[in-house]
Design a protein around this motif. Sequence first.
Motif, mmCIF file in Angstrom:
data_model
loop_
_atom_site.group_PDB
_atom_site.id
_atom_site.type_symbol
_atom_site.label_atom_id
_atom_site.label_comp_id
_atom_site.label_asym_id
_atom_site.label_seq_id
_atom_site.Cartn_x
_atom_site.Cartn_y
_atom_site.Cartn_z
ATOM 1 N N VAL A 94 -8.774 4.849 -14.533
ATOM 2 C CA VAL A 94 -7.729 4.191 -13.765
ATOM 3 C C VAL A 94 -6.773 3.443 -14.687
ATOM 4 C CG1 VAL A 94 -8.727 1.940 -13.254
ATOM 5 C CG2 VAL A 94 -7.315 3.076 -11.577
ATOM 6 N N ARG A 137 -8.108 -7.827 -13.103
ATOM 7 C CA ARG A 137 -8.164 -7.575 -11.673
ATOM 8 C C ARG A 137 -9.615 -7.435 -11.201
ATOM 9 N NH1 ARG A 137 -5.917 -4.973 -7.005
ATOM 10 N NH2 ARG A 137 -7.566 -3.652 -6.183
ATOM 11 N N LEU A 151 -1.261 0.994 -11.224
ATOM 12 C CA LEU A 151 -0.080 1.666 -10.683
ATOM 13 C C LEU A 151 1.148 1.301 -11.499
ATOM 14 C CD1 LEU A 151 -1.200 1.085 -7.091
ATOM 15 C CD2 LEU A 151 -0.798 3.322 -8.120
ATOM 16 N N ASN A 176 4.167 1.886 -11.167
ATOM 17 C CA ASN A 176 5.415 1.570 -10.465
ATOM 18 C C ASN A 176 5.406 0.182 -9.832
ATOM 19 O OD1 ASN A 176 3.445 2.565 -8.609
ATOM 20 N ND2 ASN A 176 5.042 2.775 -7.079
ATOM 21 N N TYR A 233 -12.493 1.522 -13.457
ATOM 22 C CA TYR A 233 -12.909 2.901 -13.678
ATOM 23 C C TYR A 233 -12.355 3.389 -14.998
ATOM 24 C CZ TYR A 233 -14.319 2.721 -8.844
ATOM 25 O OH TYR A 233 -14.926 2.364 -7.676
ATOM 26 N N TYR A 289 3.848 1.625 -1.360
ATOM 27 C CA TYR A 289 4.319 1.804 -2.738
ATOM 28 C C TYR A 289 3.182 2.300 -3.627
ATOM 29 C CZ TYR A 289 8.862 -0.469 -2.068
ATOM 30 O OH TYR A 289 10.136 -0.763 -1.686
ATOM 31 N N ALA A 290 1.984 1.756 -3.386
ATOM 32 C CA ALA A 290 0.841 2.125 -4.219
ATOM 33 C C ALA A 290 0.525 3.608 -4.087
ATOM 34 C CB ALA A 290 -0.376 1.287 -3.836
ATOM 35 N N ASN A 329 0.818 -1.206 0.000
ATOM 36 C CA ASN A 329 0.000 0.000 0.000
ATOM 37 C C ASN A 329 0.856 1.262 0.000
ATOM 38 O OD1 ASN A 329 -2.221 -1.618 0.005
ATOM 39 N ND2 ASN A 329 -2.648 -1.406 2.187
ATOM 40 N N GLY A 361 2.526 5.928 -3.126
ATOM 41 C CA GLY A 361 3.623 6.689 -3.713
ATOM 42 C C GLY A 361 3.566 6.692 -5.240
ATOM 43 N N GLY A 362 3.010 5.635 -5.807
ATOM 44 C CA GLY A 362 2.931 5.552 -7.267
ATOM 45 C C GLY A 362 1.904 6.510 -7.820
ATOM 46 N N ASN A 363 0.689 6.446 -7.299
ATOM 47 C CA ASN A 363 -0.365 7.359 -7.731
ATOM 48 C C ASN A 363 -1.503 7.258 -6.732
ATOM 49 O OD1 ASN A 363 -2.602 8.609 -8.877
ATOM 50 N ND2 ASN A 363 -1.970 8.089 -10.947
ATOM 51 N N SER A 381 -5.129 6.612 -8.181
ATOM 52 C CA SER A 381 -5.324 5.245 -8.652
ATOM 53 C C SER A 381 -5.386 4.292 -7.476
ATOM 54 C CB SER A 381 -4.183 4.831 -9.576
ATOM 55 O OG SER A 381 -4.227 5.561 -10.764
ATOM 56 N N ALA A 382 -4.493 4.491 -6.511
ATOM 57 C CA ALA A 382 -4.468 3.607 -5.351
ATOM 58 C C ALA A 382 -5.817 3.635 -4.658
ATOM 59 C CB ALA A 382 -3.354 4.035 -4.392
ATOM 60 N N GLU A 383 -6.386 4.813 -4.540
ATOM 61 C CA GLU A 383 -7.669 4.943 -3.862
ATOM 62 C C GLU A 383 -8.750 4.178 -4.625
ATOM 63 O OE1 GLU A 383 -8.683 8.955 -3.097
ATOM 64 O OE2 GLU A 383 -10.360 8.423 -1.786
ATOM 65 N N LEU A 384 -8.737 4.326 -5.954
ATOM 66 C CA LEU A 384 -9.753 3.639 -6.759
ATOM 67 C C LEU A 384 -9.511 2.132 -6.819
ATOM 68 C CD1 LEU A 384 -10.392 6.089 -9.727
ATOM 69 C CD2 LEU A 384 -11.823 5.646 -7.743
ATOM 70 N N MET A 385 -8.317 1.709 -6.416
ATOM 71 C CA MET A 385 -8.068 0.271 -6.362
ATOM 72 C C MET A 385 -8.348 -0.278 -4.973
ATOM 73 S SD MET A 385 -4.651 0.029 -8.657
ATOM 74 C CE MET A 385 -4.416 -1.744 -8.643
ATOM 75 N N GLY A 386 -8.858 0.571 -4.106
ATOM 76 C CA GLY A 386 -9.268 0.093 -2.791
ATOM 77 C C GLY A 386 -8.201 0.133 -1.717
ATOM 78 N N VAL A 387 -7.117 0.869 -1.948
ATOM 79 C CA VAL A 387 -6.103 1.002 -0.906
ATOM 80 C C VAL A 387 -6.658 1.913 0.190
ATOM 81 C CG1 VAL A 387 -3.829 1.965 -0.381
ATOM 82 C CG2 VAL A 387 -4.169 0.624 -2.450
ATOM 83 N N PRO A 388 -6.597 1.481 1.448
ATOM 84 C CA PRO A 388 -7.096 2.342 2.525
ATOM 85 C C PRO A 388 -6.128 3.503 2.758
ATOM 86 C CG PRO A 388 -6.182 0.331 3.438
ATOM 87 C CD PRO A 388 -6.103 0.197 1.944
ATOM 88 N N VAL A 414 -13.886 2.465 -1.920
ATOM 89 C CA VAL A 414 -13.807 1.399 -2.903
ATOM 90 C C VAL A 414 -13.556 0.044 -2.243
ATOM 91 C CG1 VAL A 414 -12.531 0.594 -4.900
ATOM 92 C CG2 VAL A 414 -13.013 3.016 -4.636
ATOM 93 N N MET A 415 -12.783 0.070 -1.160
ATOM 94 C CA MET A 415 -12.473 -1.189 -0.500
ATOM 95 C C MET A 415 -13.737 -1.836 0.037
ATOM 96 S SD MET A 415 -9.649 -1.967 2.404
ATOM 97 C CE MET A 415 -10.273 -0.557 3.234
ATOM 98 N N GLN A 444 -15.442 -3.494 -2.714
ATOM 99 C CA GLN A 444 -14.739 -4.726 -3.092
ATOM 100 C C GLN A 444 -15.080 -5.844 -2.135
ATOM 101 O OE1 GLN A 444 -10.543 -3.830 -3.418
ATOM 102 N NE2 GLN A 444 -10.826 -2.617 -5.257
#
Lengths: 326, 523
Positions: free
Chosen positions: B91, B156, B94, B96, B88, A191-192, A189, A194-196, A199-206, B76-77, B80
């Motif tokens: 999106v 995914r 990531l 990296n 989206y 790294y996620a 999370n 830090g990456g963006n 995007s991290a939020e929309l991928m469900g990262v808390p 979003v979590m 999920q």
Amino acid sequence: MTSSRLFPLATTFVIFLIAYGLCIAEFPNMLSTRVVGNLLTDNAFLGIAAVGMTFVILSGGIDLSIGSVIAFTGVFLAVAMGDWGVPPVLALVIVLALTTAFGALMGAMIHYLAMPPFIVTLAGMFFARGMAFLISIDSVPITADLYDTLQGLYYRMPGGGRLTFIGVAMLAVVLLGIVLAHFTSFGRNVYAIGGNRQSAELMGVPIARTTILIYALSSFLAGLAGIAFSLYTSAGYSLAAVGVELDAIAAVVIGGTLLTGGSGYVAGTLLGILIMGLIQTYIVFDGTLSSWWTKIVIGLLLFSFIALQRGLVWLSARRRGAAMPA
Amino acid sequence: MIGREPLLRADGVTKEFFGVTALSNVDFELAAGEIHALVGENGAGKSTLIKILTGAYRRDRGRIALEGESIDPADVMDAQKLGIGTVYQEVNLLPNLTVAENLFLGREPKRFGLTSPREANRRSREILSQYGLDIDVTAVLATYSVAVRQIVAIARAVDLSGKVLILDEPTASLDAAEVSRLFSILEDLKARGLGIVFITHFFDQVYRIADRVTILRNGQKVATRPIAGLERIELVSMMLGRELQEQEAHGAEPVDYSKKPVVASFEGVGKRGRIAPFDLTMHAGEVVGVAGLLGSGRTETAELMFGIAQPDEGRIAVDGRPASFSSPREAIHHGFGFCPEDRKLDGIVDDLSVRENVILALQARRGWAKPLSRKEQEEIADRYIAALDIRTSDREKPIKFLSGGNQQKVILARWLATDPRLLILDEPTRGIDVGAHAEIIRLIGELRERGMSLLVISSELEELVAYATRVRVLADRRHTGELEAGAITPDTIMRAIAAGEDETPGDRGGKGRAAEILAEGAA
Ligand SMILES: Nc1ncnc2c1ncn2[C@@H]1O[C@H](COP(=O)(O)OP(=O)(O)OP(=O)(O)O)[C@@H](O)[C@H]1O
Ligand SMILES: [Mg+2]
């Protein structure tokens, strides 16, 4: 590519080997376990703090408060054990709880008030330093049995070098940091984010929880670094560890972590610390060079690393261009 | 499905952004085991609706229920965890992280409490093989193309979705073969009882896969209808609120090149590993269409022509004089323009207003020493907002608040505003609704008549037929053929692509792919 992700780390490692090789060529004495032992001991507190800084920078943030937190920890411990009569173990637990909570609070402000980490931790830097002064403005010596025991604890390496308690503690923290960064969901999370972040939020990262944890971790490790520092100096002083956050940032960057976040390794940070320590050792061995040379060399190293990273970003952008479909 | 509680249900969902209503009182129902298309113009509120359903935005009013139980995903979590997987529109995962890390972010396989990258890698390979993708899953995502990233994002979401799968324009950068793979996976999921929401601007895809369709217009629901028995014309007019003028199906007239001045010529221009040397002469007043599969070298061709990449051989001449571009800036200076494929990455300046985004390239071309007056800027911006029907509450709105399709139109406007002599458009209609789509095709014809020279890359063959005066066909990073006006039909283009792919024994399995494409065409 994985190889390009590893490239900065490999570069740092090569630089470390070359630097050590050059040192040994000039001062054969530097190839001894004594030097290695001292390198670890002298930089233990910085190394512990820099591991925390690595996580912060990986997430795209910055923590300017760690030097002050280290000073606060030292003063608190000295006064708590000395004047207030708090049992040493309890004092250690309390100070770690305090610093961790402090970091969590900064993380919460960064997230919920959407404030830049730079500003929040700058405020934290003043606040923690101020609290240290509030407790005591003097350098307070620490006398506790626990401290004597821990300071006396070391492993004698072949060749006479001492692997001290705090040196080993630093290596342990680095190891745990590596595990945390690469083998836990929390690490992913970080790294996620830090990456963006979006995007991290929309991928469900808390995002909220992770941000708070990152700064809590950084302050916790700063507290731990403060304990290591007080073991190293046997005192607590509110003017100690000024600018340590900058040294930690330098170590992280020299270790190959991108300041923009999302890419880097905890192991690199250890190498960064060792390179910086090596330069210092060299200057001590030389005896004629002023200690300012340390700063100059570190400055040059930083410049070249930033240039290297730019170059890498540019290269990978070009390569990505090559991989684009029609 | 009648009489049963729907799988996912929204009642009276309303959402405002700073006083602009994006959704008002929208009802939506998704049954288990159905594929439900969601269509509407750019800015109709499709993405906003699914962001509300999946916890990315908070609704102002309304109720959402999953299997009859009221739900209120905070993020979003949460969604999920409830079994709702989403891709989206914007999106890109990531860049990296590695492919495997992207696939398993947030649900990493664990051993002894620690994540197991090895297990994640193994399962990633397995998952991606269902999509016919055999790539190194330990490489960072940034090294892969937009299409690969899109497939990874879909994979995914599919893997995440226990009950509901939502896809917001997932097929925008996929080719025909990849689209049909995706569709067969969707059919499988549907058979397993999942509910699937599918947003797209491609009506062919709606008719091919969807069971029902919900139409949104200006933030309101127009209707939900079964696809069976729904006329396409009716669907379009419900969406636009008016009749769409019938597209003239016949192609452009043959062009007598000898009468047209040459704008630029490229002789034996190529770059090793990216595109084999090619010859191309661009005349004023023609539209050269570029067709080919993903990865066939279309974008590479454009990048060499525009100075984004430098050729390692060949000659370029502009107006008969030798030229070489070491950067896009020099190409722009020669009167070239290039509207790139990945606009999110290469084009949008998030925080600048629509007006500022539109005049950016024109201002750069004039030089910053000669600023456009505020009034000129406003005129230009207003002209293109009207011409391309860009839906925005006003021209000073930051572009990031526009819907995806409207952002694309702004970038297109930016390059049109420079009034170039040679304009390269890479997938100009991607993500753009039918109404605006027709508008853009008309505009391309108009620019050609005014004497502009255009190179247009497109995966949509009907579209190429509508505006191209000749079509370049690419396969496996080579220019393999050219079709002249008169001979251009979707069928001839497809055959030419397939023939090109067949010739190349390339590692991508030319023959299999070509066969797949032809099968696709027949379907
Ligand atoms: N974060 C935001 N802030 C302000 N306005 C927004 C925001 N997101 C969307 N909007 C507005 O809400 C409206 C609906 O946008 P939405 O993205 O839902 O459209 P869409 O139907 O997905 O269009 P497209 O086909 O172009 O993707 C648009 O007018 C847009 O400008
Ligand atoms: Mg949208």
